[in-house]
Design an enzyme around this catalytic site. Structure first.
Site, PDB file in Angstrom:
ATOM      1  N   GLU A 128       0.864  -1.252   0.013  1.00  0.00           N
ATOM      2  CA  GLU A 128      -0.174  -0.037  -0.027  1.00  0.00           C
ATOM      3  C   GLU A 128       0.964   1.310  -0.005  1.00  0.00           C
ATOM      4  O   GLU A 128       0.597   2.324  -0.850  1.00  0.00           O
ATOM      5  CB  GLU A 128      -0.984  -0.103   1.212  1.00  0.00           C
ATOM      6  CG  GLU A 128      -1.856   1.124   1.306  1.00  0.00           C
ATOM      7  CD  GLU A 128      -3.027   1.198   0.386  1.00  0.00           C
ATOM      8  OE1 GLU A 128      -4.021   1.590   0.816  1.00  0.00           O
ATOM      9  OE2 GLU A 128      -2.643   0.716  -0.571  1.00  0.00           O
ATOM     10  N   THR A 181      -3.821  10.436  -4.754  1.00  0.00           N
ATOM     11  CA  THR A 181      -3.806  10.475  -3.240  1.00  0.00           C
ATOM     12  C   THR A 181      -2.744  11.544  -2.679  1.00  0.00           C
ATOM     13  O   THR A 181      -3.393  12.372  -1.804  1.00  0.00           O
ATOM     14  CB  THR A 181      -3.515   9.061  -2.485  1.00  0.00           C
ATOM     15  OG1 THR A 181      -4.556   8.237  -2.983  1.00  0.00           O
ATOM     16  CG2 THR A 181      -3.511   9.108  -1.115  1.00  0.00           C
TER      17      THR A 181
END
Length: 307
Positions: A128, A181
């Site tokens: 991640e 993000t």
């Protein structure tokens, strides 16, 4: 067992007042992955369908998390990974998390489950981090544990499982726009007022209590984000129109899923959730932006074997 096929679910992170710590698992949207043992030592990505992602193990989220686990074991064989990507990268519903979780879950099953869910989260967080440039687990944890999860800590990893009321449903709209993000984080304030902080942790504590007690009224009064939403909502076209329409249709609350552009609403009962879906479809059908919507019960199982 030398091969396994799994379903790795989409997830919603941040959950209004639960920025970076609270997430929940979705039921009918996710990636499929095949993990198999191979005589050649190492981790290899052999097939990717759905989206253009790197085959190089060190550059692929699923590969990086798999390598983290592989370095922790001592075996004379390796693993091949096939990825059937159904969650669009950058959609805000845990695309990278699904990949990171899928590889380590599948490997763990083929190894005879030597690692627990917390340890799987620790491996997956490495993958991640490749996608988001920081280690956070609010998408990973619900995919692994199922239901609602609270990330108490990432160093060391500590995940708390939060009950999910039986009649709670999520409605998701995914506008086909891209929000990175890193950009969504860059616009957030470095400091917040004490007044906003008090309001936020009051909402968060109340939301957790509402989930524990099946108090839908309290959940409704708690699904408010006074810190993140005012900034990130500016990146999403027609965000406030979607939110207002969802609330008028009966949603308990509406907010940004992850860093966007997806928007989630929580409702009591599937009929209300479908009414919310119709209402938000009506908003975006008047724009030139392509979009997808779906309704999902909260998935309390998480990632699972499908074959």
């Amino acid at each position: 067992m030398n091969e396994i096929k799994i379903f790795s679910p989409a997830t919603v992170a941040n959950v209004a007042c639960g920025f970076d710590v609270l997430g929940f698992c979705l039921d009918n949207v996710g990636d499929e992955m095949v993990i198999r043992k191979t005589s050649k030592k190492g981790v290899f990505i052999t097939k990717i369908e759905g989206f253009d992602l790197p085959y190089e193990t060190e550059l692929n989220v699923a590969g990086v998390s798999a390598l983290a686990m592989y370095e922790a074991i001592d075996v004379d064989f390796g693993f091949e990974i096939e990825i059937y990507k159904n969650i669009k990268p950058g959609s805000g519903i845990g695309s990278s998390a699904a990949s990171a979780v899928g590889s380590v879950f599948g490997m763990n099953e083929l190894l005879g489950k030597p690692f627990n869910k917390t340890q799987l989260t620790q491996f997956a967080i490495k993958g991640e981090a490749l996608a988001s440039k920081c280690e956070h687990a609010d998408n990973l944890a619900p995919a692994i544990f199922g239901g609602f999860t609270l990330v108490k800590s990432v160093s060391p990893i500590e995940i708390l499982e939060i009950p999910s009321p039986n009649e709670l449903y999520a409605t998701i709209i995914h506008p086909q726009i891209e929000i990175k993000t890193s950009e969504a984080r860059a616009i957030l304030p470095k400091d917040v007022s004490l007044q906003d902080a008090i309001a936020q942790w009051s909402n968060f504590g109340s939301l957790i209590h509402g989930l524990h007690t099946n108090d839908y009224g309290l959940i409704k009064r708690s699904l408010h984000d006074v810190i993140i939403e005012p900034h990130r909502s500016k990146l999403i076209h027609n965000y406030h129109d979607v939110k207002n329409s969802a609330l008028k249709a009966g949603a308990l609350g509406t907010c940004i899923s992850g860093s966007g552009p997806s928007i989630f609403s929580l409702s009591k009962g599937i009929e209300t959730a479908k009414d919310v879906e119709d209402a938000i479809k009506n908003v975006y059908s008047k724009t030139n932006i392509k979009f997808d919507t779906f309704v999902s019960k909260i998935n309390t199982e998480g990632i699972k074997i499908i074959n």
